[in-house]
Scaffold this motif. Structure first.
Motif, PDB file in Angstrom:
ATOM      1  N   ARG A  48     -29.701 -12.397 -32.569  1.00  0.00           N
ATOM      2  CA  ARG A  48     -29.988 -11.354 -32.148  1.00  0.00           C
ATOM      3  C   ARG A  48     -29.462 -11.141 -30.391  1.00  0.00           C
ATOM      4  O   ARG A  48     -28.683 -11.199 -29.987  1.00  0.00           O
ATOM      5  CB  ARG A  48     -31.560 -11.454 -30.971  1.00  0.00           C
ATOM      6  CG  ARG A  48     -32.297 -11.934 -32.831  1.00  0.00           C
ATOM      7  CD  ARG A  48     -33.720 -11.897 -32.236  1.00  0.00           C
ATOM      8  NE  ARG A  48     -34.445 -12.527 -31.347  1.00  0.00           N
ATOM      9  CZ  ARG A  48     -34.700 -13.893 -31.554  1.00  0.00           C
ATOM     10  NH1 ARG A  48     -33.935 -14.021 -32.665  1.00  0.00           N
ATOM     11  NH2 ARG A  48     -34.512 -14.969 -30.843  1.00  0.00           N
ATOM     12  N   PHE A  49     -28.591  -9.047 -30.329  1.00  0.00           N
ATOM     13  CA  PHE A  49     -28.159  -9.059 -29.085  1.00  0.00           C
ATOM     14  C   PHE A  49     -28.440  -7.796 -28.900  1.00  0.00           C
ATOM     15  O   PHE A  49     -29.403  -7.283 -29.646  1.00  0.00           O
ATOM     16  CB  PHE A  49     -26.521  -9.145 -29.457  1.00  0.00           C
ATOM     17  CG  PHE A  49     -26.485  -8.319 -30.083  1.00  0.00           C
ATOM     18  CD1 PHE A  49     -25.917  -6.327 -29.882  1.00  0.00           C
ATOM     19  CD2 PHE A  49     -25.957  -8.061 -31.456  1.00  0.00           C
ATOM     20  CE1 PHE A  49     -25.618  -5.383 -30.803  1.00  0.00           C
ATOM     21  CE2 PHE A  49     -26.175  -6.979 -32.541  1.00  0.00           C
ATOM     22  CZ  PHE A  49     -25.491  -5.445 -32.329  1.00  0.00           C
ATOM     23  N   ARG A  50     -28.083  -7.765 -27.407  1.00  0.00           N
ATOM     24  CA  ARG A  50     -28.560  -6.155 -27.179  1.00  0.00           C
ATOM     25  C   ARG A  50     -27.788  -5.904 -25.708  1.00  0.00           C
ATOM     26  O   ARG A  50     -26.759  -6.337 -25.686  1.00  0.00           O
ATOM     27  CB  ARG A  50     -30.119  -7.138 -25.272  1.00  0.00           C
ATOM     28  CG  ARG A  50     -30.256  -5.964 -24.605  1.00  0.00           C
ATOM     29  CD  ARG A  50     -31.438  -6.312 -23.475  1.00  0.00           C
ATOM     30  NE  ARG A  50     -32.526  -6.728 -25.202  1.00  0.00           N
ATOM     31  CZ  ARG A  50     -33.839  -7.913 -24.025  1.00  0.00           C
ATOM     32  NH1 ARG A  50     -33.933  -8.315 -23.554  1.00  0.00           N
ATOM     33  NH2 ARG A  50     -34.792  -8.216 -25.175  1.00  0.00           N
ATOM     34  N   LEU A  51     -27.860  -4.687 -26.448  1.00  0.00           N
ATOM     35  CA  LEU A  51     -27.201  -3.783 -25.397  1.00  0.00           C
ATOM     36  C   LEU A  51     -27.625  -3.425 -24.401  1.00  0.00           C
ATOM     37  O   LEU A  51     -29.041  -2.794 -24.504  1.00  0.00           O
ATOM     38  CB  LEU A  51     -26.792  -2.328 -26.767  1.00  0.00           C
ATOM     39  CG  LEU A  51     -25.822  -2.713 -27.519  1.00  0.00           C
ATOM     40  CD1 LEU A  51     -25.779  -1.869 -28.590  1.00  0.00           C
ATOM     41  CD2 LEU A  51     -24.822  -4.068 -27.572  1.00  0.00           C
ATOM     42  N   GLN A  52     -27.216  -3.635 -23.638  1.00  0.00           N
ATOM     43  CA  GLN A  52     -27.582  -2.418 -22.038  1.00  0.00           C
ATOM     44  C   GLN A  52     -26.920  -1.492 -21.469  1.00  0.00           C
ATOM     45  O   GLN A  52     -26.207  -2.115 -20.881  1.00  0.00           O
ATOM     46  CB  GLN A  52     -28.094  -3.549 -21.160  1.00  0.00           C
ATOM     47  CG  GLN A  52     -29.411  -3.329 -19.986  1.00  0.00           C
ATOM     48  CD  GLN A  52     -29.706  -4.717 -19.210  1.00  0.00           C
ATOM     49  OE1 GLN A  52     -29.954  -5.025 -19.682  1.00  0.00           O
ATOM     50  NE2 GLN A  52     -29.782  -4.068 -18.066  1.00  0.00           N
ATOM     51  N   VAL A  53     -27.331  -0.234 -21.700  1.00  0.00           N
ATOM     52  CA  VAL A  53     -26.639   0.898 -20.971  1.00  0.00           C
ATOM     53  C   VAL A  53     -27.496   1.408 -19.824  1.00  0.00           C
ATOM     54  O   VAL A  53     -28.585   1.659 -19.460  1.00  0.00           O
ATOM     55  CB  VAL A  53     -26.418   1.818 -22.618  1.00  0.00           C
ATOM     56  CG1 VAL A  53     -25.695   3.012 -21.979  1.00  0.00           C
ATOM     57  CG2 VAL A  53     -26.264   1.359 -23.679  1.00  0.00           C
ATOM     58  N   ASP A  54     -26.407   0.387 -18.942  1.00  0.00           N
ATOM     59  CA  ASP A  54     -26.787   0.652 -17.870  1.00  0.00           C
ATOM     60  C   ASP A  54     -27.009   2.203 -16.659  1.00  0.00           C
ATOM     61  O   ASP A  54     -28.325   2.567 -16.104  1.00  0.00           O
ATOM     62  CB  ASP A  54     -25.983  -0.182 -16.255  1.00  0.00           C
ATOM     63  CG  ASP A  54     -26.581  -1.385 -16.339  1.00  0.00           C
ATOM     64  OD1 ASP A  54     -27.573  -2.359 -17.463  1.00  0.00           O
ATOM     65  OD2 ASP A  54     -24.842  -2.794 -16.364  1.00  0.00           O
ATOM     66  N   ASP A  55     -26.137   3.282 -17.679  1.00  0.00           N
ATOM     67  CA  ASP A  55     -26.054   4.835 -16.760  1.00  0.00           C
ATOM     68  C   ASP A  55     -27.289   5.371 -17.536  1.00  0.00           C
ATOM     69  O   ASP A  55     -27.191   6.683 -16.902  1.00  0.00           O
ATOM     70  CB  ASP A  55     -24.707   4.974 -17.078  1.00  0.00           C
ATOM     71  CG  ASP A  55     -24.151   5.491 -17.631  1.00  0.00           C
ATOM     72  OD1 ASP A  55     -24.469   4.202 -18.603  1.00  0.00           O
ATOM     73  OD2 ASP A  55     -23.106   6.492 -18.305  1.00  0.00           O
ATOM     74  N   VAL A  56     -27.607   5.171 -18.397  1.00  0.00           N
ATOM     75  CA  VAL A  56     -28.330   6.232 -19.494  1.00  0.00           C
ATOM     76  C   VAL A  56     -29.789   6.267 -18.792  1.00  0.00           C
ATOM     77  O   VAL A  56     -30.124   7.082 -18.217  1.00  0.00           O
ATOM     78  CB  VAL A  56     -28.567   5.637 -20.729  1.00  0.00           C
ATOM     79  CG1 VAL A  56     -29.425   6.624 -21.586  1.00  0.00           C
ATOM     80  CG2 VAL A  56     -27.205   5.833 -21.537  1.00  0.00           C
TER      81      VAL A  56
END
Length: 170
Positions: A48-56
């Motif tokens: 499993r992997f997580r994409l964390q988009v900080d500016d959204v």
């Protein structure tokens, strides 16, 4: 050309995160259809992997299931964190993941081996339009697709023969 991350950011800000995750998984699975990366994803099946988009801000977690992504609510093995524009630049192959990492614009946390393997898969991926169309287009249209691709290849070759600055069609 407008920055695609601006439009994508607006959509992600208004859509609920579970819907965004399903849309991203669906679009990615369609995009990798027929690609060698889909075959090689099996090497990470169950991870499993997580994409964390900080500016959204947006956080999406996926599990690799054979040759596809599916949404997950479980803790990830690896998290990739950064700005949406950097993720879009990676997807469009305008930025090198190593350069973003060393510039601290892309942060990878968690299992080093899983993160490195995933990064290497993405880095080695060259989109193959012909393979994609063969896998994605229904069989009755397959012959038409092959003819269309032959035409596209021929036009590319002709455009390479044209010299810069030469006037044609006079």
């Amino acid at each position: 050309m407008a920055d695609p991350s601006a439009a994508f950011s607006a959509l992600l800000r208004v859509a609920p995160q579970p819907l965004s995750a399903r849309i991203v998984a669906f679009a990615t699975n369609r995009l990798i259809c027929g690609q060698t990366i889909a075959e090689r994803l099996g090497e990470l099946s169950g991870r499993r992997f997580r994409l964390q988009v900080d500016d959204v801000p947006l956080t999406l977690t996926f599990e690799i299931d054979g040759s596809q992504l599916k949404c997950s609510t479980l803790e990830p093995h690896v998290t990739m964190r950064g700005k949406l524009s950097d993720f879009v630049a990676l997807a469009m192959r305008k930025e090198d993941p190593d350069a973003l990492f060393f510039q601290r614009r892309l942060v990878v946390e968690g299992e080093t081996e899983t993160g490195l393997h995933l990064k290497n898969l993405l880095d080695a991926w060259e989109f193959d339009l012909e393979a994609h169309l063969r896998a994605f287009v229904p069989a009755p249209l397959g012959g038409f697709t092959e003819v269309a691709m032959s035409g596209i290849r021929a036009l590319r070759e002709l455009s390479r023969l044209r010299r810069p600055g030469r006037v044609t069609g006079a």
